[in-house]
Design an enzyme around this catalytic site. Structure first.
Site, PDB file in Angstrom:
ATOM      1  N   TYR A  26       0.827  -1.213   0.000  1.00 58.94           N
ATOM      2  CA  TYR A  26       0.000   0.000   0.000  1.00 58.94           C
ATOM      3  C   TYR A  26       0.862   1.265   0.000  1.00 58.94           C
ATOM      4  CZ  TYR A  26      -3.392  -3.428   1.768  1.00 58.94           C
ATOM      5  OH  TYR A  26      -4.187  -4.530   1.952  1.00 58.94           O
ATOM      6  N   TYR A 152     -14.379  -4.766   3.361  1.00 57.78           N
ATOM      7  CA  TYR A 152     -13.030  -5.166   2.942  1.00 57.78           C
ATOM      8  C   TYR A 152     -12.845  -6.636   3.323  1.00 57.78           C
ATOM      9  CZ  TYR A 152      -8.047  -5.794   2.583  1.00 57.78           C
ATOM     10  OH  TYR A 152      -6.815  -6.289   2.240  1.00 57.78           O
ATOM     11  N   ASP A 246     -17.278 -12.960   7.798  1.00 57.41           N
ATOM     12  CA  ASP A 246     -15.833 -12.738   7.708  1.00 57.41           C
ATOM     13  C   ASP A 246     -15.389 -12.077   9.016  1.00 57.41           C
ATOM     14  OD1 ASP A 246     -13.267 -11.893   7.330  1.00 57.41           O
ATOM     15  OD2 ASP A 246     -13.621 -10.856   5.438  1.00 57.41           O
ATOM     16  N   LYS A 275      -5.875 -13.318  11.329  1.00 60.89           N
ATOM     17  CA  LYS A 275      -5.260 -12.278  12.169  1.00 60.89           C
ATOM     18  C   LYS A 275      -4.897 -12.749  13.578  1.00 60.89           C
ATOM     19  CE  LYS A 275      -6.954  -8.064   9.881  1.00 60.89           C
ATOM     20  NZ  LYS A 275      -5.727  -7.431   9.412  1.00 60.89           N
TER      21      LYS A 275
HETATM   22  C1  PLP Z   1     -12.395  -8.517   7.428  1.00 62.06           C
HETATM   23  C2  PLP Z   1     -11.126  -8.914   6.743  1.00 62.06           C
HETATM   24  N1  PLP Z   1     -11.137  -9.975   5.909  1.00 62.06           N
HETATM   25  C3  PLP Z   1     -10.026 -10.393   5.288  1.00 62.06           C
HETATM   26  C4  PLP Z   1      -8.828  -9.728   5.458  1.00 62.06           C
HETATM   27  C5  PLP Z   1      -7.602 -10.195   4.735  1.00 62.06           C
HETATM   28  O1  PLP Z   1      -6.728 -10.801   5.620  1.00 62.06           O
HETATM   29  P1  PLP Z   1      -5.178 -10.956   5.239  1.00 62.06           P
HETATM   30  O2  PLP Z   1      -4.603  -9.584   5.238  1.00 62.06           O
HETATM   31  O3  PLP Z   1      -4.642 -11.834   6.326  1.00 62.06           O
HETATM   32  O4  PLP Z   1      -5.137 -11.612   3.910  1.00 62.06           O
HETATM   33  C6  PLP Z   1      -8.770  -8.632   6.311  1.00 62.06           C
HETATM   34  C7  PLP Z   1      -7.504  -7.900   6.513  1.00 62.06           C
HETATM   35  O5  PLP Z   1      -7.449  -6.806   7.004  1.00 62.06           O
HETATM   36  C8  PLP Z   1      -9.947  -8.206   6.977  1.00 62.06           C
HETATM   37  O6  PLP Z   1      -9.949  -7.143   7.793  1.00 62.06           O
END
Ligand code: PLP
Length: 430
Positions: A26, A152, A246, A275
């Site tokens: 980024y 996201y 998610d 995470k």
């Molecule tokens: C809600 C959500 N899903 C998926 C992801 C993607 O995860 P990664 O960065 O481990 O690929 C993120 C990352 O910030 C997220 O906040």
């Protein structure tokens, strides 16, 4: 060094040399900020190469939920490292992964666990599962997804396609991505009616709906109520659409409950976690599925099985870290700490809402947000610099300043973060 430095500190040789070769995330590599050289971490502190320390207000993007280098996690990892850092998962089994699957199932009520490497891949796996769930039942037109503006879900292809198409991150890739139904998150009777019409009119082509329950994270740190999640879930059930939660960001206590969806009294068909799964130590993610989803993959033919298997799937070292992280949730009062953080953040930030330069202040669990009005790109970068100069690691984006600290953060450290944010926001020119 073509990039600006966030702090005035001597760049170690490895940074100077490596900057000629590294491609940063980024980042505009022509005129962005050079990354700060870190040599160690401990608790909620990041130590830079010149010995200065920063208080981490974002726990390495929501992941280091018990603070850095927690001795219980480190010792579990050290033991696993000596025994078996990795072995392939297709055809071979190991205790850390099987134990972790059992524990995640108990925590969520979702009986089947598929491991992968990152939050984005957990989302990809969930999307593949949803499409194949229907295909295995001869409903091959159900291949598309509903998602929400400001969502996201990651940076891989499927995950990008269900993220907000307009927020600037993925716009350029639009011609390359599959088309999905990205709609406004419904909030009232009128918008729910519109939303339901999309589900109803397109149910033949929709495999699933994906959402971040309670908090849309990287798309703007926006909150919504458990009732909204419950109603969206109900409509998904009514129209034969799989509900994918998610919880890559919200999972493991961040919103005040172990998982955000639990506040809505629902049980998702599929759940993505990542995470904080390993307490911020290793990359690992999982997609959890209901019995009904899993059963649709059973049969005599291999073609009915899920065709996915990353090389480092269920990495034993990462699973050992995740098991140790779950031990800490069991042994230490994390949810109580999150409650205390919530109260402290609210007390420290709420008065900012009266400032003309502030659009909104919101706090949920261990997430604190100050949304600015009309902040420019330059102002936000300057803020990042000011925070670092004041000894705080914060990474504002868009018009959002946010805090997602470790749940173990000391009261005084959180106080410092809140005071620094308050001070810089008050100093902002409107
Ligand atoms: C809600 C959500 N899903 C998926 C992801 C993607 O995860 P990664 O960065 O481990 O690929 C993120 C990352 O910030 C997220 O906040």
């Amino acid at each position: 060094m073509p990039l600006k430095s966030l702090l005035k500190l001597p760049a170690p040789k490895w940074l100077e040399e490596g900057l000629q070769h590294i491609w940063l995330p980024y980042a505009q590599m022509q005129n962005g900020f050079a990354p700060l050289p870190v040599i160690s971490t401990e608790g909620t502190r990041i130590t830079l190469s010149n010995g200065e320390t920063l208080i981490d207000g974002i726990a390495s993007w929501w992941s280091a939920c018990h603070g850095y280098n927690h001795p219980h996690i480190l010792s579990a990892m050290q033991q696993q490292l000596g025994q078996m850092p990795h072995v392939m998962f297709a055809g071979l089994a190991h205790e850390p992964a099987f134990k972790l699957a059992t524990r995640l199932s108990k925590l969520t009520g979702l009986p089947k666990v598929f491991f992968s490497d990152s939050g984005s891949t957990a989302v990809e796996v969930a999307m593949k599962m949803a499409v194949q769930y229907w295909a295995n039942q001869h409903r091959k037109t159900k291949t598309r997804f509903v998602s929400f503006h400001n969502a996201y879900h990651g940076d891989t292809m499927g995950a990008m396609s269900v993220s907000d198409p307009e927020n600037g991150m993925h716009h350029v890739y639009a011609p390359y991505m599959p088309m999905q139904y990205v709609v406004d998150l419904p909030a009232d009777e009128y918008s729910f009616a519109e939303f339901e019409a999309v589900l109803k009119d397109n149910k033949k082509t929709i495999a699933g709906l994906i959402m971040e329950p309670l908090v849309q994270g990287a798309g703007g740190m926006r909150f919504h109520s458990p009732d909204i999640v419950a109603e969206i879930y109900r409509l998904c059930k009514e129209h034969e659409i799989l509900f994918i939660a998610d919880e890559v960001a919200t999972g493991f206590g961040r919103t005040g409950s172990m998982f955000a969806y639990q506040q809505s009294g629902i049980s998702p068909d599929l759940l993505c976690v990542g995470k904080a799964l390993t307490g911020g130590t290793m990359t690992l993610a999982a997609t959890l599925a209901s019995e009904e989803i899993f059963n649709a993959f059973l049969g005599e033919e291999l073609t009915k099985a899920l065709m996915h298997g990353p090389t480092y799937m269920a990495n034993p070292l990462a699973c050992a870290a995740a098991n140790a992280s779950l031990d800490l949730f069991e042994k230490e009062p994390r949810l109580k700490q999150i409650e205390a953080i919530e109260a402290q953040m609210w007390a420290g930030l709420k008065s900012l809402v009266d400032l003309p330069q502030v659009e909104d202040v919101r706090v949920m669990g261990a997430i604190g947000v100050v949304e600015l009005k009309n902040a420019t790109w330059e102002q936000m970068f300057l803020l990042r610099q000011k925070f670092a100069e004041a000894g705080c690691w914060l990474r504002p984006f868009g018009n959002i300043i946010y805090l997602t600290p470790a749940f173990t953060i000391a009261k005084e450290d959180l106080e410092t973060l809140l005071a620094v944010i308050s001070n810089e926001v008050r100093n902002l020119k409107h």
